[in-house]
Design a protein around this motif. Structure first.
Motif, PDB file in Angstrom:
ATOM      1  N   ALA A  52       0.819  -1.213   0.000  1.00  0.00           N
ATOM      2  CA  ALA A  52       0.000   0.000   0.000  1.00  0.00           C
ATOM      3  C   ALA A  52       0.854   1.264   0.000  1.00  0.00           C
ATOM      4  O   ALA A  52       0.322   2.368  -0.166  1.00  0.00           O
ATOM      5  CB  ALA A  52      -0.920  -0.004   1.210  1.00  0.00           C
ATOM      6  N   GLY A  53       2.157   1.096   0.208  1.00  0.00           N
ATOM      7  CA  GLY A  53       3.049   2.249   0.209  1.00  0.00           C
ATOM      8  C   GLY A  53       3.008   3.048   1.496  1.00  0.00           C
ATOM      9  O   GLY A  53       3.423   4.205   1.524  1.00  0.00           O
ATOM     10  N   ASN A  54       2.510   2.429   2.575  1.00  0.00           N
ATOM     11  CA  ASN A  54       2.443   3.177   3.836  1.00  0.00           C
ATOM     12  C   ASN A  54       3.159   2.447   4.978  1.00  0.00           C
ATOM     13  O   ASN A  54       2.777   2.589   6.133  1.00  0.00           O
ATOM     14  CB  ASN A  54       0.997   3.498   4.208  1.00  0.00           C
ATOM     15  N   TRP A  55       4.215   1.704   4.653  1.00  0.00           N
ATOM     16  CA  TRP A  55       4.991   1.044   5.695  1.00  0.00           C
ATOM     17  C   TRP A  55       5.741   2.104   6.474  1.00  0.00           C
ATOM     18  O   TRP A  55       6.301   3.053   5.914  1.00  0.00           O
ATOM     19  CB  TRP A  55       5.985   0.052   5.090  1.00  0.00           C
ATOM     20  N   SER A  56       5.757   1.963   7.798  1.00  0.00           N
ATOM     21  CA  SER A  56       6.537   2.888   8.618  1.00  0.00           C
ATOM     22  C   SER A  56       7.142   2.115   9.785  1.00  0.00           C
ATOM     23  O   SER A  56       6.541   1.161  10.279  1.00  0.00           O
ATOM     24  CB  SER A  56       5.666   4.034   9.145  1.00  0.00           C
ATOM     25  N   SER A  57       8.291   2.562  10.210  1.00  0.00           N
ATOM     26  CA  SER A  57       8.934   1.889  11.332  1.00  0.00           C
ATOM     27  C   SER A  57       8.112   2.072  12.606  1.00  0.00           C
ATOM     28  O   SER A  57       8.092   1.189  13.463  1.00  0.00           O
ATOM     29  CB  SER A  57      10.362   2.398  11.526  1.00  0.00           C
ATOM     30  N   LYS A  58       7.410   3.187  12.735  1.00  0.00           N
ATOM     31  CA  LYS A  58       6.561   3.413  13.905  1.00  0.00           C
ATOM     32  C   LYS A  58       5.440   2.369  13.956  1.00  0.00           C
ATOM     33  O   LYS A  58       5.180   1.772  15.005  1.00  0.00           O
ATOM     34  CB  LYS A  58       5.957   4.817  13.874  1.00  0.00           C
TER      35      LYS A  58
END
Length: 161
Positions: A52-58
């Motif tokens: 989805a293009g919204n991977w985040s480490s948080k």
């Protein structure tokens, strides 16, 4: 005579699985399944977010904290089972027995396994895989059955435990 590596590997694996089963029994395998499902859920969640293009480490850290919270609840259930066994074995006023595998831990592990399976299916759907509606319904029914069993133990369904 030649040494057959494949037979040796199979024998070693069988010995390890047999030892694990003898030590932990079916409950140990249930714990292994839960840990594997947690790992698969984390992996599929990461893949779905990346797609989805919204991977985040948080968000990834939040997922790890969520899994660690589950671990704490499983430990609480295991310790709760241990305390219940001690109470039942040593207090003369208690007039019931407990299953050898415990009462709380099996229910908690099954509940978490079903929850993880549902989450994995949701992640697969986010990655584009079609999910049969009957699978969703069966997972929800399984989770409800475990919830109902837990409620019967606490007398929350209106009946005495």
């Amino acid at each position: 005579m030649e040494f057959d590596w494949m037979t040796a590997v199979k024998a070693g694996l069988t010995a390890i699985i047999g030892a694990f089963t003898a030590f932990w029994g079916w409950l140990g395998w249930l714990a292994v399944a839960w840990i594997a499902l947690m790992a698969l859920d984390y992996l599929t969640g990461t893949l779905a977010a990346a797609k989805a293009g919204n991977w985040s480490s948080k968000a990834a850290r939040e997922g790890i904290w969520h899994k660690m919270g589950e671990l704490v609840v499983v430990i609480v259930a295991a310790l709760g089972d241990r305390v219940l066994v001690i109470v039942v074995e040593h207090l003369p006023v208690v007039s019931f027995s407990l299953p050898g595998s415990g009462l709380l831990l099996p229910l908690v592990l099954v509940w978490y396994c079903i929850t993880e399976l549902g989450s994995i299916a949701e992640n697969a759907a986010l990655m584009g895989a079609p999910i049969p509606e009957w699978l969703r319904k069966l997972l929800e029914a399984g989770k409800k059955a475990v919830d109902d069993a837990g409620e019967r133990l606490t007398g929350e369904d209106g009946e005495d435990p």
